[in-house]
Design a protein around this motif. Structure first.
Motif, short mmCIF file in Angstrom:
data_model
loop_
_atom_site.label_atom_id
_atom_site.label_comp_id
_atom_site.label_asym_id
_atom_site.label_seq_id
_atom_site.Cartn_x
_atom_site.Cartn_y
_atom_site.Cartn_z
N UNK A 62 47.99 66.43 1.83
CA UNK A 62 48.65 67.67 1.04
C UNK A 62 50.02 67.51 0.52
N UNK A 63 50.63 66.48 1.08
CA UNK A 63 51.84 66.36 0.53
C UNK A 63 51.78 65.64 -0.91
N UNK A 64 50.77 64.67 -0.91
CA UNK A 64 50.33 64.03 -2.26
C UNK A 64 50.01 64.86 -3.22
N UNK A 65 49.09 66.00 -2.59
CA UNK A 65 48.66 66.84 -3.51
C UNK A 65 49.72 67.80 -4.32
N UNK A 66 50.59 68.19 -3.28
CA UNK A 66 51.70 69.11 -3.94
C UNK A 66 52.90 68.57 -4.42
N UNK A 67 52.86 67.34 -4.65
CA UNK A 67 54.06 66.43 -5.24
C UNK A 67 53.81 66.14 -6.64
N UNK A 68 54.80 66.35 -7.52
CA UNK A 68 54.82 65.61 -8.69
C UNK A 68 55.49 64.60 -8.93
#
Length: 115
Positions: A62-68
Motif C-alpha cells: 500500500x505504501x509503495x502504491x501510494x507513494x510518488x
C-alpha cells in the motif's frame, strides 16, 4: 498434508470449486484463507509468523502504491525484503550457527553444549 496425498487432492478440489462459485471480490480473500489453512495443516505454530509477513507485505505494498517518491518506494521494498529474508535466514540458519559456535568452542578447549 503433502502435495501427493489424497487429503491435498480433496482440499484442492474444494478450494478451486469454492473459488469459482464465490463473487470475484472475495476470490483473493478465499485464496488467502486457503493458503493459511494449507500452512496450518503442516504446523499451526507458525501461522502467526505467516500472518506477520502477510501484514508487513500488505502495508508495504500500500505504501509503495501510494507513494510518488521513488526513493521512498525503494526503501519500502527494502523493508519488505529485509523482513522476509530475515525471517527465512533466522529459521533456516539459527541452528547451523549455534551448532558451529558450540563446535568452535569445543575446538578451542571450552566445554559447550546446546540445550
Amino acid at each position: 498434508m503433502t502435495f501427493n496425498s489424497l487429503q491435498y487432492a480433496v482440499f484442492l478440489v474444494l478450494a478451486v470449486a469454492v473459488y469459482w462459485t464465490i463473487p470475484s471480490r472475495f476470490q483473493n480473500h478465499w485464496l488467502l484463507v486457503c493458503s493459511y489453512a494449507f500452512y496450518a495443516f503442516w504446523d499451526v505454530r507458525f501461522l502467526a509468523l505467516l500472518g506477520a509477513a502477510s501484514l508487513v507485505d500488505f502495508y508495504v505494498g500500500i505504501g509503495i502504491e501510494n507513494s510518488t517518491d521513488q526513493r521512498r518506494r525503494k526503501r519500502l521494498l527494502l523493508v519488505s525484503l529485509a523482513w522476509n529474508i530475515g525471517i527465512l535466514g533466522f529459521f533456516k540458519y539459527t541452528n547451523f550457527f549455534l551448532d558451529s559456535a558450540v563446535e568452535l568452542a569445543r575446538a578451542v578447549g571450552f566445554s559447550a553444549h546446546r540445550s
